[in-house]
Structure formats: C-alpha cells, structure tokens
Design an enzyme around this catalytic site. Structure first.
Site, PDB file in Angstrom:
ATOM      1  N   CYS A 104       6.278 -53.701  -8.532  1.00 50.75           N
ATOM      2  CA  CYS A 104       7.404 -53.875  -9.450  1.00 50.75           C
ATOM      3  C   CYS A 104       8.516 -52.840  -9.235  1.00 50.75           C
ATOM      4  CB  CYS A 104       6.890 -53.915 -10.886  1.00 50.75           C
ATOM      5  SG  CYS A 104       7.989 -54.856 -11.955  1.00 50.75           S
ATOM      6  N   ARG A 128      14.619 -62.105 -18.247  1.00 50.84           N
ATOM      7  CA  ARG A 128      13.515 -61.223 -17.912  1.00 50.84           C
ATOM      8  C   ARG A 128      12.303 -62.080 -17.557  1.00 50.84           C
ATOM      9  NH1 ARG A 128      13.455 -55.924 -18.043  1.00 50.84           N
ATOM     10  NH2 ARG A 128      11.345 -55.144 -17.776  1.00 50.84           N
ATOM     11  N   HIS A 140       1.471 -56.767 -11.782  1.00 51.49           N
ATOM     12  CA  HIS A 140       0.734 -55.717 -12.487  1.00 51.49           C
ATOM     13  C   HIS A 140      -0.625 -56.306 -12.860  1.00 51.49           C
ATOM     14  CE1 HIS A 140       4.141 -52.997 -13.221  1.00 51.49           C
ATOM     15  NE2 HIS A 140       4.872 -54.033 -13.580  1.00 51.49           N
TER      16      HIS A 140
END
Ligand code: GLN
Length: 238
Positions: free
Chosen positions: A96, A130, A194
C-alpha cells in the site's frame, strides 16, 4: 547484522511510520515459514531514524497514512540503502503506502506528485473514491498463478510503466485500477493487500523465500492455508 553467510536476512523498514493493518505480520510469517524449512533467519527492524542496511535478503514495507508516507519516502530517498539493495538483487515486498513509495512517484494528500524511491516502474495518483474492503485477485501465470486475498484501504490508483508487470488480475475490489492488483519488476514486488498479506497468502510468502534461497519443500497445510480459504470464501460471498 552478524552472520551474513547463510541466514535469510529479513529487513522490516520503518515500523514507526509504515505498519498499518498488521503489516508486521508479513515479517513474522516470512521468518516462520523459512524456519519451518530449517532456514536460519535474522530479523532487522529499521526505524526511520536509522540507516537502511544494504545486505538484507528481503525488505518489507507496510502501509501508512498520507503524511507518514511522505516522510518515509523522503527518508528512504535520502538514505539510498533500499535502492542500492534492490539494485543488487534483494527482494522487496511493499504494501500500500510502501508500494506507492517504491515507485517513481505518488500523489500527496492534495495529489501533487512526489518522487518515490524509483525501484518499481509505477506511478500513483489519487482516485476519485477511496478503495476500501476485501480484495481478491489472480496471480500472474508466470509467477505460478493462484488466488490471493487481502484487505484494501487506499485513495491511490496506480499505473504501471513498461518495466513493471501486474502481480495479479483483480477479481473483486480495486487494487491498482479495478483491472490489476500490485506490480513486480525482478524481485521487487508491491501490492495493495493488507490483512496482513503474507499470513493470508502463504504461497506468496513461499515465493519470496524461494526467490532468495531457491527451491523449497512444501509445508503441510496449516492455519495459514485455512485462513486463506476462509478469507477467500468471505470475500467472494460478501
Ligand atoms: N496513503 C495511501 C493512500 O491512501 C496509502 C494508504 C495505506 O497504506 N493504507 O492511497
């Protein structure tokens, strides 16, 4: 680092700036899966005030908020150790914010481009939305194929240049741009996953280990494989 002859040297970069969503689990799983094969390991935690050693085998970077990400990129560029290590053939696994940082450039919180470390031919800017949620993707066949899962939470969108190849094709979620997820160039690999990524995808951990030590024996399926299956099912049914 002490003995540099035979141990797998795992370098965890900037835990003080880049370690959201349990990304440190990537370092722990790499260590564990190497040791289960009888491979000795050394673990080095490099704080952002410390120089980055250049003799590591696998360098790990995690995610981070926008401002710590900018600081981390500035320090890594000024230090130069990560770039030297990657150019000398070390493996890099970056997640990320870490993924964006190792590229050519990334957008700050107002989407002004800032320079990255420049070891992966990607450019990241900010997307309109997002990307948050579970992600599923199919690994590129030349890397052995297989499905990976993770959790993504990022504003960035990433474009690959000609020297980088997609790590995977997105099945659910956004990743780079809704089409592909992650990128690699030689042994430098970045991803938006993640979760942490390596505990959820043991095959990815094994790929990184084998990049450094050559062929490794498979392990009996255990908690990691069960977690992988459980997360895959959850992500595809959500
Ligand atoms: N700040 C970056 C973005 O939003 C990376 C976020 C993260 O590491 N989770 O795109």
């Amino acid at each position: 680092m002490t003995d540099t002859s035979s141990a797998l040297r795992i370098v965890w970069i900037y835990p003080d700036l880049l370690s959201t969503y349990g990304d440190q689990g990537n370092a722990l799983v790499l260590k564990r899966r190497a040791e289960l094969r009888g491979i000795r390991t050394e673990m080095v935690h490099v704080l952002s005030s410390d120089p980055v050693p250049t003799q590591g085998d696998v360098y790990l970077l995690g995610g981070g908020e926008d401002r710590p990400q900018i600081l981390a990129a500035q320090r890594l560029r000024a230090d130069g150790g990560l770039k030297r290590a990657a150019e000398a053939g070390a493996a890099v696994f970056a997640v990320c914010a870490g993924y964006q940082i190792i590229g050519e450039s990334f957008g700050d919180d107002a989407d002004n481009p800032l320079p990255g470390v420049g070891i992966l031919d990607i450019r990241s800017g900010r997307g309109e939305t997002r990307a948050v949620g579970e992600i599923v993707a199919d690994i590129a066949p030349e890397l052995g194929g297989g499905r990976i899962t993770g959790f993504e939470n990022h504003q960035g969108r990433t474009h690959l240049g000609p020297s980088a190849r997609p790590l995977s094709t997105t099945v659910a979620g956004i990743g780079n741009d809704g089409q592909t997820e992650g990128a690699y160039q030689g042994q430098v690999l970045g991803t938006y996953l993640h979760g942490p990524a390596l505990p959820r995808n043991p095959a990815l951990a094994d790929m990184l280990i084998s990049w450094r030590v050559g062929q490794i024996a498979p392990l009996e399926p255990s908690w990691g494989e069960r977690l992988h299956e459980e997360r895959l099912a959850a992500a595809l049914n959500s």
